[in-house]
Scaffold this active site. Structure first.
Site, PDB file in Angstrom:
ATOM      1  N   LYS A  42     -83.026 -65.131  13.871  1.00 52.06           N
ATOM      2  CA  LYS A  42     -82.036 -64.122  14.255  1.00 52.06           C
ATOM      3  C   LYS A  42     -82.328 -62.754  13.643  1.00 52.06           C
ATOM      4  O   LYS A  42     -81.870 -61.738  14.148  1.00 52.06           O
ATOM      5  CB  LYS A  42     -80.630 -64.605  13.908  1.00 52.06           C
ATOM      6  CG  LYS A  42     -80.204 -65.743  14.831  1.00 52.06           C
ATOM      7  CD  LYS A  42     -78.778 -66.185  14.622  1.00 52.06           C
ATOM      8  CE  LYS A  42     -78.403 -67.272  15.609  1.00 52.06           C
ATOM      9  NZ  LYS A  42     -79.137 -68.545  15.343  1.00 52.06           N
TER      10      LYS A  42
HETATM   11  C1  LIG Z   1     -79.484 -69.484  16.306  1.00 52.27           C
HETATM   12  C2  LIG Z   1     -80.545 -70.471  16.032  1.00 52.27           C
HETATM   13  C3  LIG Z   1     -81.067 -71.303  17.054  1.00 52.27           C
HETATM   14  C4  LIG Z   1     -80.551 -71.266  18.474  1.00 52.27           C
HETATM   15  O1  LIG Z   1     -80.876 -70.085  19.163  1.00 52.27           O
HETATM   16  P1  LIG Z   1     -80.070 -69.686  20.485  1.00 52.27           P
HETATM   17  O2  LIG Z   1     -80.528 -68.322  20.813  1.00 52.27           O
HETATM   18  O3  LIG Z   1     -78.623 -69.729  20.102  1.00 52.27           O
HETATM   19  O4  LIG Z   1     -80.416 -70.675  21.528  1.00 52.27           O
HETATM   20  C5  LIG Z   1     -82.062 -72.201  16.716  1.00 52.27           C
HETATM   21  N1  LIG Z   1     -82.522 -72.306  15.451  1.00 52.27           N
HETATM   22  C6  LIG Z   1     -82.046 -71.531  14.457  1.00 52.27           C
HETATM   23  C7  LIG Z   1     -82.581 -71.723  13.092  1.00 52.27           C
HETATM   24  C8  LIG Z   1     -81.064 -70.571  14.712  1.00 52.27           C
HETATM   25  O5  LIG Z   1     -80.594 -69.816  13.715  1.00 52.27           O
END
Ligand SMILES: *Cc1c(COP(=O)(O)O)cnc(C)c1O
Length: 534
Positions: free
Chosen positions: A113
């Protein structure tokens, strides 16, 4: 480039308006009016670019010069990615024959993120400063970002917004229900504009409070609430860049000139650990722009609404186990519905409207007839309404068949997640975090299925997106590897940034009851301390 809502009621937002609003007033999500095509010679022209340079090229296809002049965009991008620890920003690691991992966890909070939120934080600051410069009457434009987190989003948002001018950030987390590392990552950020609220209650309580605050007109008008959740268009856009980066890094690794005929023979699949569908949606945009992707694999945990959609044509909220989110070893993917899936649905609805999904509507068709787009907006609005009232909607076979041309899906249980971590450490000396393990296990399972079905594989290469560093989800990793000989978590996995983290000074406000009024009081008190209001 203008932005429209997936539910059809809003059609002409600028990039800035779409980013600052987050959600469209009609409840829909913003999408670009058309998907831009890549420049004719992109494979030659972009192949030697740095991540930052590549980002400017990709982003400027969606952001007009009149919205952000190129020089400013370059500056924003450069600042956003200097916080990453790797010179490739998102490096590619080969794990075994035909399988690569795109490491998205080299940012400040060690999870994917950061790639989007480092950029979004700078973008907010940029737009606010520009509005303030243009303001004659002495009014100051500010944003009070409020969000709830069960771990990952909160820390990435805090690191994206810390120390940003005219932005205050309040992140609510449920007391005792966030992993110790994640809690420490959030609460050890001591910048004046960062406020951690530890709420006695569950994650859902926190989320309800945030919804309540956004629904409170008076409070919202007074403090200009802003959101950084995964529906913000800028997050999706920032994420498209690393699909191109992955492609070029792969070609470099294979020693193939991306502009050569040889490059065309390589079929690239991406496997993506998926929750809210933001990460993989960015891959879909990259593909529709012209990135030669062969398959996008939706890898889910046992919260498998997306997997079931591809299997049954029905998008249905979990009904087993009382309709609750299932707590898994991959908590960042524990969702009931995927908020960004609505964006894909819009494209599927429009393709289906055109010719029953036989062909995709030409991506960069700017004259694209508005009637098709309007109809897609109506269809999506209707689906979302059914989801809200009945908990389910169903689409035609043609819709799923069209989606399956590029998407594939698999569901991975906790048991298989653990097995994946163990197998890859044992056989390939690569330590996966539980989310990434889901992506890798899904990829292997589908490759095996296709081999059994004699689907021609040729020069197929799988790139799995690694969404978190294994140290961030140490509980699952240590559980999986506790019996492995010559494995030592401290020396082999733990990054130096995590050493001593738990003992650092913290800043956190405790909220004794999950009560919106209490939270509003805390926010106003903290804004006074911060010196924002008197
Ligand atoms: C947010 C997140 C995901 C999922 O991503 P999306 O965009 O919500 O599908 C997967 N792995 C981690 C470690 C995350 O922080």
């Amino acid at each position: 480039m203008k932005y429209r809502s997936t539910r059809g009621q809003v059609k002409d937002y600028t990039f800035e308006e779409a980013v600052m609003a987050g959600l469209s007033p009609d409840g829909g999500l913003f999408i670009p009016h058309h998907i831009p095509a890549l420049p004719e010679n992109w494979r030659q022209a972009w192949s030697e670019l740095s991540y930052q340079q590549l980002a400017v090229e990709v982003l400027s296809l969606y952001i007009d010069e009149s919205q952000i002049p190129r020089k400013d965009l370059e500056d924003l991008v450069t600042r956003s990615y200097t916080t990453f620890r790797h010179s490739d920003v998102t490096p590619l690691a080969q794990v075994k024959d035909g399988l690569y991992v795109l490491e998205l966890f080299h940012g400040p909070t060690f999870a994917f993120k950061d790639v989007a939120l480092q950029f979004v934080g700078n973008l907010f600051e940029y737009f606010l400063e520009r509005r303030n410069r243009a303001e004659q009457g002495g009014k100051t434009h500010r944003l009070t970002v409020v969000g709830a987190t069960s771990g990952d989003t909160g820390s990435a948002a805090i690191y994206g917004l810390r120390n940003k001018k005219n932005v205050s950030v309040f992140i609510l987390h449920p007391n005792g229900r966030v992993s110790p590392i994640q809690e420490a990552q959030m609460t050890t950020v001591l910048d004046k504009n960062v406020h951690n609220l530890c709420v006695k209650g569950t994650f859902d309580d926190c989320q309800d409070i945030v919804k309540n605050l956004f629904g409170n007109r008076e409070f919202n008008d007074k403090h200009h609430l802003g959101a950084v959740n995964s529906i913000n268009w800028a997050r999706i856009l920032a994420q498209t860049v690393y699909y191109f980066q992955a492609y070029f890094l792969l070609m470099r690794s294979l020693k193939i000139d991306p502009a050569s005929a040889e490059a065309d023979k390589i079929k690239v699949d991406f496997s993506v650990p998926t929750g809210n569908f933001g990460d993989i949606l960015a891959g879909y945009y990259a593909y529709r722009m012209g990135l030669p992707a062969n398959k996008l694999v939706v890898a889910t945990n046992e919260n498998d609404i997306l997997y079931r959609f591809f299997e049954t044509n029905a998008y249905e909220k979990q009904t087993l186990g009382g309709g609750e989110v299932k707590e898994t070893l991959a908590p960042a993917m524990d969702i009931l519905v995927s908020s960004n899936f609505e964006r894909l649905l819009w494209y599927l609805a429009r393709d289906d409207e055109k010719d029953g999904g036989k062909t995709e509507v030409a991506t960069h068709d700017t004259t694209l007839n508005e009637a098709l787009s309007d109809k897609a907006g109506q269809t999506v609005a209707q689906w979302m309404d059914e989801l809200k009232t009945k908990g389910v909607f169903r689409v035609a076979d043609s819709v799923v068949l069209n989606a399956r041309k590029i998407f594939d899906a698999a569901m991975v249980t906790d048991k298989d997640t653990i097995k994946g971590i163990k197998d890859y450490q044992e056989k390939h000396q690569y330590v996966l975090d539980p989310h990434t393990s889901i992506g890798v296990v899904a990829a292997d399972r589908l490759t095996e299925r296709d081999a059994l079905a004699l689907v021609p594989q040729g020069s197929e290469v799988m790139i799995c997106l690694a969404t978190a560093h294994p140290a961030k989800f140490s509980e699952a990793v240590e559980m999986a590897l506790k019996d492995q000989q010559d494995f030592d978590f401290q020396s082999q996995v733990l990054p130096k940034e995590f050493v001593g983290l738990l003992d650092k000074e913290r800043s956190v406000v405790h909220v004794e009851r999950a009560d919106p009024q209490l939270v509003m009081d805390v926010i106003e008190k903290e804004l006074k301390v911060e010196g924002v209001i008197v």
